[in-house]
Design a protein around this motif. Structure first.
Motif, PDB file in Angstrom:
ATOM      1  N   TYR A  76      -5.137   6.013  -7.840  1.00  0.00           N
ATOM      2  CA  TYR A  76      -4.342   5.063  -6.951  1.00  0.00           C
ATOM      3  C   TYR A  76      -4.774   3.626  -6.888  1.00  0.00           C
ATOM      4  CZ  TYR A  76      -3.743   3.226  -2.527  1.00  0.00           C
ATOM      5  OH  TYR A  76      -3.215   2.232  -1.594  1.00  0.00           O
ATOM      6  N   GLU A  77      -6.564   3.227  -7.137  1.00  0.00           N
ATOM      7  CA  GLU A  77      -6.471   1.653  -6.677  1.00  0.00           C
ATOM      8  C   GLU A  77      -5.784   1.089  -7.969  1.00  0.00           C
ATOM      9  OE1 GLU A  77      -7.928  -0.221  -4.850  1.00  0.00           O
ATOM     10  OE2 GLU A  77      -7.953   1.413  -3.225  1.00  0.00           O
ATOM     11  N   GLU A  78      -5.633   1.632  -9.417  1.00  0.00           N
ATOM     12  CA  GLU A  78      -5.018   0.909 -10.436  1.00  0.00           C
ATOM     13  C   GLU A  78      -3.798   0.758 -10.477  1.00  0.00           C
ATOM     14  OE1 GLU A  78      -4.622   1.802 -15.069  1.00  0.00           O
ATOM     15  OE2 GLU A  78      -6.148   3.467 -13.830  1.00  0.00           O
ATOM     16  N   GLN A 109      -3.321  -1.913  -7.831  1.00  0.00           N
ATOM     17  CA  GLN A 109      -3.363  -3.834  -8.621  1.00  0.00           C
ATOM     18  C   GLN A 109      -2.185  -3.810  -9.145  1.00  0.00           C
ATOM     19  OE1 GLN A 109      -6.912  -2.958 -10.337  1.00  0.00           O
ATOM     20  NE2 GLN A 109      -8.245  -3.323  -8.303  1.00  0.00           N
ATOM     21  N   GLU A 161       0.732  -1.162   0.084  1.00  0.00           N
ATOM     22  CA  GLU A 161       0.196   0.257  -0.247  1.00  0.00           C
ATOM     23  C   GLU A 161       0.949   1.282   0.232  1.00  0.00           C
ATOM     24  OE1 GLU A 161      -1.843  -2.900   1.412  1.00  0.00           O
ATOM     25  OE2 GLU A 161       0.037  -2.572   2.597  1.00  0.00           O
TER      26      GLU A 161
END
Length: 228
Positions: A172-174, A177, A153
Motif C-alpha cells: 500500500y505505501e508504495e 507514493q 489515501e
C-alpha cells in the motif's frame, strides 16, 4: 430530453473512479465512452517498450510516426486499446505505464497528435470523456463538466485493491507514493495541467460507495442537460 448530440466531460486525479463510473453511465445512457487517458497510456506504453526516457521530448516526438493507436469496442461495449494492431488494454494499466503516460502527456506534440481524435468523436456522437483536461482544454464547451475527486489515501487504497485483484499486488505505501507522485506531475506540468474548470461541478467520492457516486454523477448530468 433532446436527441441532439451532447458531451459530458469528467476530469479528476488518478484513482478517483472516473473511468469505471464513466463506463457505467455511458452504458446506461447509450452513449459513447471515450477514456482519453487510455490514449496517452498507449503512447506511454510504446515509449516504455522502446526503452525511451518519457521526459526526452525530442525522442518521443521522433517515434510518434511509428505509433498507430486504435480504440475499438467489444460486443459488451467495453473499450479496448490497440497499439500497432496489438491489444494492450491490460498492459497500459500497469503502474509504471501510469508514470510514462503522465510524462508523455506533458509533451505538446503528443497532445496535439491526440486532440483532434477526441474532438472528432465529440462532434459526431454523444460522448462521455474522462481525463485530466477534458473540460478545460479538449472540450471547453462540453454540456456537462464534472470534477471527480477523492482523498489521495482513499484513491491509493482503491488502486491497491485493484492491483491485488489483477494479480499484480504492491505494498500500500508504495501505491500511495506513486499516487502522490502522479498527482504532483499532473498538476505541475506546463501543458494543460490537471485543474478544476470554473464551471465544473465537484463530486467528492472519498466517503461514498460506487452506487452513491454513480447516483451523484447522474444527478449532475440530468440537471445540467435539463438546463441547456
Amino acid at each position: 430530453m433532446s436527441e441532439q448530440v451532447y458531451a459530458i466531460a469528467i476530469d479528476g486525479p488518478s484513482g478517483a473512479g472516473k473511468s469505471t463510473l464513466a463506463k457505467e453511465i455511458a452504458a446506461e445512457r447509450g452513449i459513447l465512452y471515450v477514456d482519453t487517458g487510455a490514449l496517452y497510456r498507449t503512447i506511454g506504453c510504446y515509449v516504455f517498450q522502446q526503452g525511451i526516457d518519457p521526459k526526452d521530448e525530442q525522442a518521443v516526438i521522433n517515434i510518434l510516426p511509428e505509433v498507430h493507436v486504435d480504440m475499438i469496442y467489444s460486443e459488451d461495449g467495453l473499450q479496448h486499446m490497440l497499439l500497432n494492431g496489438k491489444d494492450v488494454t491490460t498492459e497500459i494499466r500497469l503502474p509504471e505505464i501510469s508514470m510514462y503516460a503522465s510524462a508523455v502527456s506533458a509533451i505538446p506534440a503528443v497532445r496535439e497528435h491526440l486532440l483532434e481524435v477526441q474532438r472528432t468523436l465529440a462532434r459526431s456522437h454523444s460522448v462521455i470523456m474522462d481525463g485530466r483536461d477534458i473540460g478545460t482544454v479538449v472540450l471547453p464547451d462540453a454540456d456537462v463538466k464534472i470534477y471527480l475527486t477523492a482523498s489521495v489515501e482513499k484513491r491509493a487504497e482503491r488502486r491497491w485493491k485493484e492491483l491485488a485483484e489483477r494479480g499484480t499486488p504492491k505494498p500500500y505505501e508504495e501505491v500511495l507514493q506513486e499516487m502522490e507522485a502522479r498527482d504532483w506531475a499532473d498538476t505541475h506540468r506546463e501543458i494543460a495541467p490537471l485543474r478544476e474548470a470554473e464551471d465544473a461541478v465537484r463530486v467528492d467520492t472519498s466517503d461514498i460507495d460506487f452506487a452513491a457516486s454513480k447516483a451523484a454523477l447522474l444527478d449532475v448530468i440530468e440537471r445540467s442537460l435539463g438546463e441547456r
